[in-house]
Each structure stands twice: as structure tokens, then as C-alpha cells.
Enzyme design. Structure first.
Site, PDB file in Angstrom:
ATOM      1  NE  ARG A 105      -2.658  -0.956   3.590  1.00 52.16           N
ATOM      2  CZ  ARG A 105      -2.857  -2.140   4.171  1.00 52.16           C
ATOM      3  NH1 ARG A 105      -3.195  -3.349   3.594  1.00 52.16           N
ATOM      4  NH2 ARG A 105      -2.248  -2.076   5.380  1.00 52.16           N
TER       5      ARG A 105
ATOM      6  CG  ASN B 153      -2.033 -18.082  14.487  1.00 47.10           C
ATOM      7  OD1 ASN B 153      -2.814 -16.798  14.307  1.00 47.10           O
ATOM      8  ND2 ASN B 153      -0.833 -18.332  14.305  1.00 47.10           N
ATOM      9  CB  CYS B 154      -6.448 -16.015  17.380  1.00 48.35           C
ATOM     10  SG  CYS B 154      -5.155 -15.208  17.282  1.00 48.35           S
TER      11      CYS B 154
ATOM     12  CB  THR C  69      17.610  -7.314  13.290  1.00 43.74           C
ATOM     13  OG1 THR C  69      18.350  -7.114  11.899  1.00 43.74           O
ATOM     14  CG2 THR C  69      16.231  -7.807  13.067  1.00 43.74           C
TER      15      THR C  69
ATOM     16  N   PRO D 210      21.339  -3.960   9.215  1.00 42.95           N
ATOM     17  CG  PRO D 210      23.053  -2.438   8.163  1.00 42.95           C
ATOM     18  CD  PRO D 210      22.821  -3.783   9.443  1.00 42.95           C
TER      19      PRO D 210
ATOM     20  CE1 TYR E 141      13.151  -1.768   9.257  1.00 49.55           C
ATOM     21  CE2 TYR E 141      14.107  -2.718   7.345  1.00 49.55           C
ATOM     22  CZ  TYR E 141      13.813  -1.592   8.282  1.00 49.55           C
ATOM     23  OH  TYR E 141      14.355  -0.277   7.843  1.00 49.55           O
ATOM     24  CB  ALA E 142      12.993  -9.532  13.217  1.00 46.54           C
TER      25      ALA E 142
ATOM     26  N   GLY F 102       6.680  -9.809  15.285  1.00 50.40           N
ATOM     27  CA  GLY F 102       6.001 -10.963  15.743  1.00 50.40           C
ATOM     28  C   GLY F 102       6.454 -11.623  17.093  1.00 50.40           C
ATOM     29  CG  ASP F 103       4.148 -15.032  18.275  1.00 50.46           C
ATOM     30  OD1 ASP F 103       3.529 -13.915  18.788  1.00 50.46           O
ATOM     31  OD2 ASP F 103       3.470 -15.987  18.399  1.00 50.46           O
TER      32      ASP F 103
HETATM   33  P1  FAD Z   1       2.657 -16.767  13.366  1.00 46.63           P
HETATM   34  O1  FAD Z   1       1.583 -16.042  12.936  1.00 46.63           O
HETATM   35  O2  FAD Z   1       3.008 -17.813  14.103  1.00 46.63           O
HETATM   36  O3  FAD Z   1       3.500 -16.797  11.814  1.00 46.63           O
HETATM   37  C1  FAD Z   1       4.728 -17.370  11.590  1.00 46.63           C
HETATM   38  C2  FAD Z   1       4.543 -18.168  10.218  1.00 46.63           C
HETATM   39  O4  FAD Z   1       6.178 -18.465   9.856  1.00 46.63           O
HETATM   40  C3  FAD Z   1       4.131 -19.592  10.477  1.00 46.63           C
HETATM   41  O5  FAD Z   1       3.142 -19.793   9.414  1.00 46.63           O
HETATM   42  C4  FAD Z   1       5.595 -20.505  10.190  1.00 46.63           C
HETATM   43  O6  FAD Z   1       4.854 -21.630   9.552  1.00 46.63           O
HETATM   44  C5  FAD Z   1       6.362 -19.308   9.506  1.00 46.63           C
HETATM   45  N1  FAD Z   1       7.571 -19.794   9.226  1.00 46.63           N
HETATM   46  C6  FAD Z   1       8.493 -20.004  10.746  1.00 46.63           C
HETATM   47  N2  FAD Z   1       9.684 -20.206  10.308  1.00 46.63           N
HETATM   48  C7  FAD Z   1       9.870 -20.216   8.823  1.00 46.63           C
HETATM   49  C8  FAD Z   1      10.897 -20.529   7.877  1.00 46.63           C
HETATM   50  N3  FAD Z   1      12.086 -20.676   8.435  1.00 46.63           N
HETATM   51  N4  FAD Z   1      10.730 -20.590   6.713  1.00 46.63           N
HETATM   52  C9  FAD Z   1       9.271 -20.195   6.099  1.00 46.63           C
HETATM   53  N5  FAD Z   1       8.021 -20.026   7.060  1.00 46.63           N
HETATM   54  C10 FAD Z   1       8.358 -19.852   8.292  1.00 46.63           C
HETATM   55  N6  FAD Z   1      -3.035 -14.184  20.216  1.00 46.63           N
HETATM   56  C11 FAD Z   1      -3.856 -13.085  20.605  1.00 46.63           C
HETATM   57  O7  FAD Z   1      -3.619 -11.922  20.672  1.00 46.63           O
HETATM   58  N7  FAD Z   1      -5.041 -13.645  21.008  1.00 46.63           N
HETATM   59  C12 FAD Z   1      -5.672 -14.972  20.985  1.00 46.63           C
HETATM   60  O8  FAD Z   1      -6.753 -15.144  21.077  1.00 46.63           O
HETATM   61  C13 FAD Z   1      -4.622 -15.912  20.586  1.00 46.63           C
HETATM   62  N8  FAD Z   1      -5.099 -17.157  20.281  1.00 46.63           N
HETATM   63  C14 FAD Z   1      -4.026 -18.028  19.714  1.00 46.63           C
HETATM   64  C15 FAD Z   1      -4.501 -19.451  19.738  1.00 46.63           C
HETATM   65  C16 FAD Z   1      -3.538 -20.275  19.249  1.00 46.63           C
HETATM   66  C17 FAD Z   1      -4.111 -21.928  19.115  1.00 46.63           C
HETATM   67  C18 FAD Z   1      -2.390 -20.049  18.950  1.00 46.63           C
HETATM   68  C19 FAD Z   1      -1.429 -20.977  18.268  1.00 46.63           C
HETATM   69  C20 FAD Z   1      -1.784 -18.521  18.845  1.00 46.63           C
HETATM   70  C21 FAD Z   1      -2.775 -17.558  19.392  1.00 46.63           C
HETATM   71  N9  FAD Z   1      -2.490 -16.377  19.671  1.00 46.63           N
HETATM   72  C22 FAD Z   1      -3.457 -15.399  20.152  1.00 46.63           C
HETATM   73  C23 FAD Z   1      -1.232 -15.873  19.309  1.00 46.63           C
HETATM   74  C24 FAD Z   1      -1.071 -15.185  17.887  1.00 46.63           C
HETATM   75  O9  FAD Z   1      -1.621 -16.144  16.994  1.00 46.63           O
HETATM   76  C25 FAD Z   1       0.483 -15.138  17.402  1.00 46.63           C
HETATM   77  O10 FAD Z   1       0.882 -13.951  18.783  1.00 46.63           O
HETATM   78  C26 FAD Z   1       0.743 -14.518  16.266  1.00 46.63           C
HETATM   79  O11 FAD Z   1       0.201 -15.347  15.237  1.00 46.63           O
HETATM   80  C27 FAD Z   1       2.103 -14.099  15.948  1.00 46.63           C
HETATM   81  O12 FAD Z   1       2.189 -13.733  14.433  1.00 46.63           O
HETATM   82  P2  FAD Z   1       3.677 -14.067  13.866  1.00 46.63           P
HETATM   83  O13 FAD Z   1       3.451 -13.314  12.602  1.00 46.63           O
HETATM   84  O14 FAD Z   1       4.815 -13.441  14.746  1.00 46.63           O
HETATM   85  O15 FAD Z   1       3.583 -15.649  13.831  1.00 46.63           O
END
Ligand code: FAD
Length: 560
Positions: free
Chosen positions: A26, A46-47, A279, A282, A285-286, A288-289
Site C-alpha cells: 500500500r 491461528n487464534c 535488527t 541494517p 527487520y523482524a 511478531g512472536d
Molecule cells: P505466526 O502467526 O506464528 O506466523 C509465523 C509463520 O512463519 C508460520 O506460518 C510459520 O510456518 C512460518 N515460518 C517459520 N519459520 C519459517 C521459515 N524458516 N521459513 C518459512 N516460513 C517459516 N494471540 C492473541 O492475541 N489472541 C488470541 O486469542 C490468540 N489465540 C491463539 C490461539 C492459538 C491456538 C495460537 C497458536 C496462538 C494464539 N495467539 C493469540 C497468538 C497469535 O496467534 C500470535 O501471537 C501471532 O500469530 C504471531 O504472529 P507471527 O507472525 O509472529 O507468527
């Protein structure tokens, strides 16, 4: 981003990665954006997985927020699912990508790399952990496997290891499907992020709905029976038999790629980033979880696996890549969970996290107001704990449980915390009101009033720890009939309406710690007594709070 086309590669295509990709498009039409995910889907919910297992969401397709085709057609973003990024060469600015369908590995050049690999479920290295029937729930295929197992085995019993947010959502959903559920939790309470007294009603709710809760115990090993059932042996020596096991003992940030590439990992184990989500490299970037961020309340750095921060960080990273000065302001861990019709929510610091951070300048209040006015049918209590800085009244955190209106109050307080608000802002907060929604004095306002009264000396607070102090004077201003259901050992009962006439029965020296059922009558009593020269203080939240405290059973006097 300059007008020249840049190649931005994104590892992980769910909350953080997909948001980053879409925002980037965008902002920059010329960027070449490629998203890699090793799983079969991008941008899935995933939630929603616990509710899919629980059959609340029946159509798996509802979990797919966006498809690779939609990303391509709508945003011109190239999404490659079942492609795992297996290495990063920072010198040459390339990544190695393994096509999981063909096994082929290719090198891809990037100008900017975004790591959004999320977190992985913790699977402790114990005997039997890989037995069939033991599941983690992170992905759609994981949930599909749980559903299939329940159907194929006609499963009737489930053991959930871990009593946190996901564990309890799974407990609720499996019980909804008619399974008999046991929750095993190593801590001495469910919902470990909450303070123990706020988690007590949650445990009660689980037990009321037939869930067996086993606290202060962990799993040591698993074995399978000849019939394909699972027996978990616990640290305490118990043997728990179930048809399936859900592991929900937390997640670990996926930092393998970053670590191997020499990107700095923070002290709490997540990828270290600055406020632009950049990170130590330069060009990387990183989000999420996988990253560690600053806790806006305590100032400590930690990993907070929540969807809201992951999405916002994805957006911030996209803006930073495009040269905008947007900053991520940190995390205060605002979270909510539904457990058998009860809502459990929290924001900011807990008392536990303040203590862990070495912060002692805080005060806490408890209140139990209705979620709307009592005269309108259906009012349900909200049990609310608010923490604030003693020295300046700044709000530090809040936790609430109840059936209705909990999320609304926590969200209001969450916003106040983010804006650096004080308890005086809570008492001044102008919130919407009509009888079926709230009260002219909303629970948020009441929390502000109570905290203000505590701060300005109108109603000093006594510590609940003082209940164990043999010398203290406790005054119970409830009616005798209420006291018959239980009272604090040694407390003197003078009902509020008799108090003015019986002042002579009270000590003129030393504090008088006053309580009632929930706090309102004790407040009136404290005001009355203080104006008569007594050193009256309130035991915040009254008998209702006392019954949830870990010290409750120790101090309880059986009703006469
Ligand atoms: P993710 O959404 O986990 O995405 C990471 C992706 O990266 C995955 O698909 C993985 O396959 C991919 N990946 C990893 N390594 C590689 C690699 N080397 N190459 C290619 N792909 C890769 N949070 C809330 O705030 N409220 C909720 O109600 C809630 N409920 C949840 C319920 C469940 C069952 C789960 C599992 C999580 C829940 N969460 C909730 C947490 C929330 O889903 C996560 O905080 C959020 O999805 C994190 O986003 P992310 O992009 O960091 O990681």
C-alpha cells in the site's frame, strides 16, 4: 523506500509477515515483495484454532483470512507456501529457500529481509512425548489432526498440559465437544500471567464446568496403553489416563535462522530489534512472536506472543522500510480469554511482574461492581484489580474476570495506560452509559474513585497480609447473617448501621482495618471513623477478595 524497485523478502506469512507485506504494497507500488511460508497456508487465523477443534467454527475455510491467490491478484505479492527459508547469508544478502514439495533449494537475493517466523510450541524432551495422540495446536493441520483423532478414536477424555490462555481455551472447547477434561499446570494457579487471587475464580469456573484442575504438578513422561490410550505420569507421581493430550505449555521464539545468521538475540531469547523493528543488521527487520520488545510499564524486555503486537509490528516494519519514522511503542500484554462463559482479561503489569521487575512503588485496589446498573435485569459482577503507582497515581496494570463487560473495561484501562494516564483519569473518564450497558459511575470510574480516595487519604488501604497479624484490629461491618457464612478470624462485627452508636467499642490507638462484602460499606465506615478520629483503613475488595487470596484457607474461621 526509493523510487527504484527493491526486493523485499519476508519469512513467515501469517500475522506479522502478511501484515507487513500488505502494508508495504500500500505504501510502495514498485517494491518486489515475496513472502515465504513453510506451511500450506498464509494469513490464517491461528487464534481461531481452538474454536475449530471445538466445532464452534465448523468450516475450516473460515480460518483462511487471505489466500496466496488473493495476495497475488489484489496486491501483486508473490506468496510461496511450503517454502522453508533455511539460511541467511548476510554478506551476500541472500536467503536459501527449500521448496518442500520438490526438495529443491534455491538462493534468493534481497535488498531488505523481514523475519516473521513466529514461535514454536514447547515440547519438553520427556519420555513418550512423540507418541501418537499428543498434540500441540499451532496450525490448521495440527487442529485437523486433533479433530480426526477425536473422531477416529471416539475420544472421551483429554489431558491438557498447561493452564494458560491457550490451554484453557482448549479445555473449554474440548469440554464443549463432550470430552472429560483434566488440566495439569505446574504453577500453583491457572492463568500464570494473572495474580493468584484473580486466577482463583477462573479455576472455580473450570471446576464448576466439570474440568479437573491439577495444580503445582507437571508431566514427567507418557506411555501408551495396548488400547492406544495415553498415561501421563506426573512429577507428584500421579498417573493420568486420557484419549488425547494437548501440550499448551508455552511457546519459544523461532530464532534459529536469525541466530545462525549472526543477528543479535536479546536477553529474553527473542530477536533484538529497535523501535523501527530493525535488527542488528541494517537490512533485516523482524516482527511478531520471534522478537523481544520493551514492556511499556516495567521497562523490561521480553517476548510477548500476541496477535495484536505482531500485526502492529508488521505495519511498523513496512513503514520503516519505506522510510517513514513510525515507531513501535512497546507491549503491555493486553490479553483476553473466554473460559466457559467467563471472560478473563488483563493489561499492563501484574503484581507479580512488578515484583519481578523490582518495582515496589505501587498500590492495588479491588472492586466487584456490576457490569451495568443493578436495577436493570441481568447485572453480572466484574472482579477488577487495578495497580497504580503510589507516588503519582499512574496506572500500571489491571486484571478482570466476570461474565459480561470485562473486555470493555480492560480495553478502556489499556488505552489509559498507553497514554500514560493516572487513576485520576479513570475517575474523570467519560464513558457511554445507558442502563443495559453500564452505570453513570462506570466500574472504570469507580476504580478511579477508590484509588483517588486511597491516594488522598480519604480511605487509606490496609494490606491483606495484615490479616495474618495477630495484633491487628479487624472490623467487619456486614450484617451478622452475612458473617455466618464466614469471616476473618478475630474480626469484630459491628454492622454499618450500628457503627455510630458503638464507637466506644473501638480502640482509639492503632489502625482499624475495615471490611464488608465487596468494599462499599467499608468505605462508608472508614469515612465515618476517620472523621471521629480513628485510624481506619480499608481492606480493599472486602470478603469477596479475601476468599480468593492464597492466604484465605489459612485465615478462615469456620462459620459458627
Ligand atoms: P505466526 O502467526 O506464528 O506466523 C509465523 C509463520 O512463519 C508460520 O506460518 C510459520 O510456518 C512460518 N515460518 C517459520 N519459520 C519459517 C521459515 N524458516 N521459513 C518459512 N516460513 C517459516 N494471540 C492473541 O492475541 N489472541 C488470541 O486469542 C490468540 N489465540 C491463539 C490461539 C492459538 C491456538 C495460537 C497458536 C496462538 C494464539 N495467539 C493469540 C497468538 C497469535 O496467534 C500470535 O501471537 C501471532 O500469530 C504471531 O504472529 P507471527 O507472525 O509472529 O507468527
Amino acid at each position: 523506500m526509493t523510487k527504484d524497485s527493491k526486493r523485499v523478502l519476508i519469512v513467515g506469512g501469517v500475522a506479522g509477515g502478511a501484515t507487513c507485506a500488505a502494508r508495504l504494497r500500500r505504501l510502495c507500488e514498485r517494491a518486489q515483495i515475496v513472502v515465504y511460508d513453510r506451511g500450506p497456508y498464509v494469513s490464517f487465523a491461528n487464534c481461531g484454532l481452538p474454536y475449530y477443534v471445538g466445532d464452534v467454527i465448523r468450516d475450516e475455510g473460515r480460518l483462511l483470512v487471505a489466500s496466496a491467490e488473493l495476495f497475488q491478484n489484489r496486491f501483486n505479492i508473490d506468496v510461496r507456501t511450503e517454502h522453508e527459508v533455511v539460511g541467511v547469508d548476510r554478506e551476500r544478502r541472500t536467503i536459501s529457500v527449500k521448496n518442500l514439495k520438490t526438495g529443491e533449494t534455491t538462493q534468493e537475493h534481497y535488498d531488505t529481509l523481514v523475519l516473521a517466523p513466529g514461535a514454536s510450541a514447547i515440547r519438553p524432551p520427556i519420555a513418550g512425548i512423540d507418541l501418537p495422540g499428543i498434540f500441540s495446536v499451532r496450525t490448521i493441520p495440527d487442529s485437523r489432526r486433533v479433530r480426526a483423532w477425536i473422531a477416529d478414536k471416539s475420544a472421551r477424555t483429554a489431558l491438557i498440559v498447561g493452564g494458560g490462555f491457550i490451554g484453557l481455551e482448549m479445555a473449554d472447547n474440548l469440554a464443549r465437544r463432550g470430552l472429560c477434561v483434566t488440566v495439569l499446570e505446574k504453577a500453583d494457579q491457572v492463568m500464570p500471567p494473572l495474580d493468584a487471587e484473580m486466577a482463583k475464580p477462573v479455576r472455580d469456573q473450570l471446576e464448576t464446568h466439570g474440568v479437573t484442575v491439577r495444580l503445582s504438578d507437571g508431566v514427567k513422561s507418557f506411555v501408551a496403553t495396548a488400547e492406544g490410550r495415553l498415561i501421563a505420569t506426573t512429577d507428584q507421581g500421579a498417573e493420568l489416563t486420557a484419549d488425547l493430550v494437548i501440550l499448551a505449555i508455552g511457546v519459544r521464539p523461532e530464532v534459529g535462522l536469525a541466530r545462525a545468521a549472526g543477528v543479535t538475540i536479546g536477553t529474553s531469547g527473542g530477536i533484538a530489534v529497535n523501535e523501527s523493528m530493525l535488527t542488528s543488521d541494517p537490512h533485516i527487520y523482524a516482527v511478531g512472536d520471534a522478537v523481544e520488545t520493551v514492556d511499556t510499564v516495567t521497562g523490561t524486555r521480553h517476548v510477548v506472543p500476541l496477535a495484536g503486537p505482531a500485526n502492529r509490528q508488521g505495519r511498523v516494519a513496512a513503514e520503516a522500510i519505506c522510510g517513514r519514522g513510525t515507531h513501535f511503542r512497546g507491549v503491555q500484554a493486553t490479553a483476553v480469554c473466554g473460559v466457559f462463559g467467563m471472560t478473563v482479561a488483563s493489561t499492563g503489569a501484574s503484581e507479580k511482574s512488578l515484583k519481578r521487575a523490582g518495582i515496589s512503588d505501587y498500590e492495588k485496589i479491588y472492586l466487584h461492581p456490576g457490569h451495568h446498573v443493578g436495577y436493570y435485569p441481568g447485572a453480572k459482577p466484574i472482579h477488577l484489580k487495578v495497580l497504580f503507582r503510589r507516588s503519582d497515581g499512574r496506572i500500571l496494570g489491571a486484571q478482570a474476570v466476570g461474565e459480561e463487560g470485562v473486555d470493555k473495561r480492560i480495553d478502556v484501562i489499556a488505552m489509559a495506560i498507553q497514554l500514560g494516564g493516572t487513576v485520576h483519569d479513570l475517575s474523570e473518564a467519560e464513558l457511554c452509559y445507558a442502563p443495559q450497558f453500564g452505570a453513570a459511575k462506570d466500574p472504570v470510574n469507580l476504580a478511579g474513585f477508590i484509588a483517588e480516595n486511597a491516594r488522598n487519604g480519604d480511605m487509606p488501604l490496609a494490606s491483606w497480609d495484615s490479616v495474618r497479624d495477630a495484633d491487628g484490629f479487624r472490623l467487619d461491618v456486614r450484617e451478622p447473617a452475612e458473617c455466618e457464612k464466614g469471616t476473618i478470624a478475630g474480626a469484630v462485627n459491628i454492622p454499618l448501621h450500628e457503627l455510630r452508636l458503638r464507637l466506644g467499642e473501638l480502640p482509639t490507638q492503632g489502625p482499624i482495618d475495615v471490611y464488608c462484602a465487596v468494599g462499599q460499606r467499608a468505605y462508608y465506615a472508614v469515612r465515618l471513623l476517620r472523621q471521629h478520629g480513628f485510624d481506619a483503613r480499608q481492606l480493599s475488595g472486602g470478603w469477596q477478595t479475601h476468599c480468593t487470596l492464597p492466604s484465605f484457607s489459612a485465615s478462615r474461621r469456620d462459620p459458627p
